[in-house]
Design an enzyme around this catalytic site. Structure first.
Site, PDB file in Angstrom:
ATOM      1  N   GLN A  18       0.808  -1.226   0.000  1.00 46.65           N
ATOM      2  CA  GLN A  18       0.000   0.000   0.000  1.00 46.65           C
ATOM      3  C   GLN A  18       0.838   1.271   0.000  1.00 46.65           C
ATOM      4  O   GLN A  18       0.325   2.344  -0.288  1.00 46.65           O
ATOM      5  CB  GLN A  18      -0.944  -0.019   1.210  1.00 46.65           C
ATOM      6  CG  GLN A  18      -2.006  -1.106   1.100  1.00 46.65           C
ATOM      7  CD  GLN A  18      -2.861  -1.207   2.345  1.00 46.65           C
ATOM      8  OE1 GLN A  18      -2.510  -1.932   3.274  1.00 46.65           O
ATOM      9  NE2 GLN A  18      -3.959  -0.483   2.401  1.00 46.65           N
ATOM     10  N   HIS A 110       1.043  -9.298   4.299  1.00 44.39           N
ATOM     11  CA  HIS A 110      -0.085  -8.362   4.398  1.00 44.39           C
ATOM     12  C   HIS A 110      -0.811  -8.368   3.048  1.00 44.39           C
ATOM     13  O   HIS A 110      -0.616  -7.482   2.219  1.00 44.39           O
ATOM     14  CB  HIS A 110       0.422  -6.966   4.768  1.00 44.39           C
ATOM     15  CG  HIS A 110      -0.652  -6.029   5.227  1.00 44.39           C
ATOM     16  ND1 HIS A 110      -0.641  -5.390   6.436  1.00 44.39           N
ATOM     17  CD2 HIS A 110      -1.792  -5.616   4.618  1.00 44.39           C
ATOM     18  CE1 HIS A 110      -1.714  -4.625   6.561  1.00 44.39           C
ATOM     19  NE2 HIS A 110      -2.430  -4.743   5.459  1.00 44.39           N
ATOM     20  N   GLU A 154      -4.682 -10.098   8.998  1.00 41.60           N
ATOM     21  CA  GLU A 154      -6.095 -10.375   8.702  1.00 41.60           C
ATOM     22  C   GLU A 154      -6.291 -11.679   7.927  1.00 41.60           C
ATOM     23  O   GLU A 154      -6.783 -11.670   6.791  1.00 41.60           O
ATOM     24  CB  GLU A 154      -6.729  -9.194   7.948  1.00 41.60           C
ATOM     25  CG  GLU A 154      -6.756  -7.934   8.781  1.00 41.60           C
ATOM     26  CD  GLU A 154      -7.505  -6.769   8.136  1.00 41.60           C
ATOM     27  OE1 GLU A 154      -7.876  -6.863   6.955  1.00 41.60           O
ATOM     28  OE2 GLU A 154      -7.718  -5.765   8.833  1.00 41.60           O
TER      29      GLU A 154
HETATM   30  O1  IFM Z   1      -6.058  -0.845   4.342  1.00 44.11           O
HETATM   31  C1  IFM Z   1      -6.543  -1.914   5.060  1.00 44.11           C
HETATM   32  C2  IFM Z   1      -5.419  -2.771   5.595  1.00 44.11           C
HETATM   33  O2  IFM Z   1      -4.564  -3.205   4.588  1.00 44.11           O
HETATM   34  C3  IFM Z   1      -5.983  -3.990   6.289  1.00 44.11           C
HETATM   35  N1  IFM Z   1      -6.965  -3.608   7.289  1.00 44.11           N
HETATM   36  C4  IFM Z   1      -7.985  -2.674   6.908  1.00 44.11           C
HETATM   37  C5  IFM Z   1      -7.367  -1.455   6.252  1.00 44.11           C
HETATM   38  C6  IFM Z   1      -8.448  -0.429   5.889  1.00 44.11           C
HETATM   39  O3  IFM Z   1      -9.389  -0.986   5.050  1.00 44.11           O
END
Ligand code: IFM
Length: 411
Positions: A18, A110, A154
């Protein structure tokens, strides 16, 4: 309201894909080019080159912890070929954090994987666990003194994505879903709930987590855990039984897999209602965030309480934040979320830190519009512009939370 414990970690989080830019060897990079309507990550925030500046901004504001990831696709560009230069790059990041007095919290996975891994079946392939374990073993070389390591970010969302990818590949679904982007308060349709991940897709992730944990335990001093996307489910009248079912597949399966871990990461943004039919699509509301979710800072308290009851493990809040273009709203949301966190501590939950999502405005998995950052980033010059919320959170951190948990002054 309860005071925050001594030594509490106050920080912010990011992920490699990101923010780094040009993650060209990853499955996400490949996907972005194929799916209409998706923004491209491109140079992202150029954090691959500017991580030092990012960490200085965080440290100078008063924060003492930084969560970032190491990118598997860079470290293992071909199966079994590990890049010593990329491992050195990530080691420099870890060292930069230490040099600034910032505690590094490092994520191994991630969402993004090497493109070759995806092409060979990704997390559904029979050797997926073995592949990830080998990567974890290579990564262990640079993690010896890192105090907190998250194996998989996650896993419940990753299981849902893997399930969707399989359905997409087999033609069962025609479109890859990207997050809904809405103007704040102007949503005109309910946001459909994400499909519940089958635990069949979670099982290899749990296995990979356990295998990586053993390797990392034998080679580093790190506390090992993984971070679960908590949904803070609440039952509508008549939805009590369904809630248990839905929560099992979304959360409890992943919380139970933390048995034997050193900590668990809580990631929380909003709350969702469950009725007798399942998750209720969230209706349009003037308070909705830029990703269409409800403005629910209390979700953090719900998520912490449930995680604590289910795992009894030390908790690190590894993500919490809001997609908004209004920075005052970010501060209000975070202040309120921290109050709920402090109440949960008061009720007995062992919470060791709070890492805000995100340090930077970044690539929100298909879109640039939802801004979660404490710092804005110019997409052409990459100039960083700290927002008032960064100063605010840094002040809260310097006072170890007194301004929100009650104390001599309030912010
Ligand atoms: O941007 C995401 C992140 O990569 C993982 N958890 C939620 C965030 C917001 O949506």
């Amino acid at each position: 309201m309860t005071e925050f414990p001594k030594g509490f970690l106050w920080g912010a989080s990011t992920s490699p894909h990101q923010t780094e830019g040009n993650n060209v060897n990853s499955d996400w990079w490949a996907r972005e080019g194929l799916i209409p309507g998706m923004d491209l990550s491109g140079d992202a925030d150029d954090s691959y080159h500017r991580f030092g500046e990012d960490m200085r901004l965080l440290a100078n504001a008063g924060l003492n912890a930084y969560r970032f990831g190491i990118e598997w696709a860079r470290i293992e560009p071909r199966p079994g070929q590990f890049s010593l230069a990329e491992l050195s790059h990530y080691r420099r990041m870890i060292q930069s954090a230490f040099d600034l007095g910032v505690t590094p919290v490092v994520t191994l996975h991630h969402f993004s994987s090497p493109r070759w891994f995806a092409e060979q079946g990704g997390w559904s392939a029979p050797d997926a666990v073995d592949r990830f374990t080998k990567f974890a073993a290579a990564a262990a070389e640079i993690l010896h003194d890192v105090p907190w390591v998250i194996t998989i970010n996650e896993p419940n969302m990753l299981a849902m994505m893997t399930m969707m990818e399989d359905a997409f590949r087999s033609g069962q679904v025609k479109e890859w879903q990207t997050p809904t982007i809405q103007e704040e308060g102007i949503a005109d349709a309910p946001v459909m709930a994400l499909p519940t991940p089958s635990t069949e897709y979670g099982a290899p992730l749990a296995e990979a987590h356990h295998a990586a944990r053993e390797i990392l335990r034998s080679r580093t001093d790190a506390r090992i855990g993984w971070s679960v996307a908590n949904q803070a489910f609440l039952a509508s009248p008549g939805g009590e039984a369904k809630l248990l079912e839905v929560r099992h597949d979304w959360e409890d399966f992943y919380l139970d897999a933390t048995s034997g871990d050193d900590f668990v990461g809580v990631q929380s943004y909003s709350s969702q209602q469950v009725d007798a039919n399942g998750i209720v699509p969230h209706p349009p509301h003037p308070d909705n965030t830029l990703v269409g979710t409800a403005f629910r800072p209390d979700a953090l308290g719900i998520a912490i309480r449930h995680t604590w009851e289910r795992t009894r493990l030390p908790i690190l809040v590894t993500e919490n934040g809001i997609a908004t273009s209004d920075d005052e709203r970010r501060v209000s949301y975070t202040r309120e979320a921290l109050r709920h966190l402090s109440n949960a501590i008061g009720e007995g939950a062992d919470v060791r830190g709070y890492l805000h999502w995100s340090l930077l405005d970044n690539y929100e998995w298909g879109h640039w519009a939802p801004t979660f950052g404490l710092v804005a980033v110019d997409r052409t010059t990459f100039a960083r512009a700290p927002k008032p919320s960064l100063t605010w959170l840094g002040d809260v951190a310097r006072a170890n939370g007194k301004p929100v948990a009650g104390g001599e002054r309030s912010i």
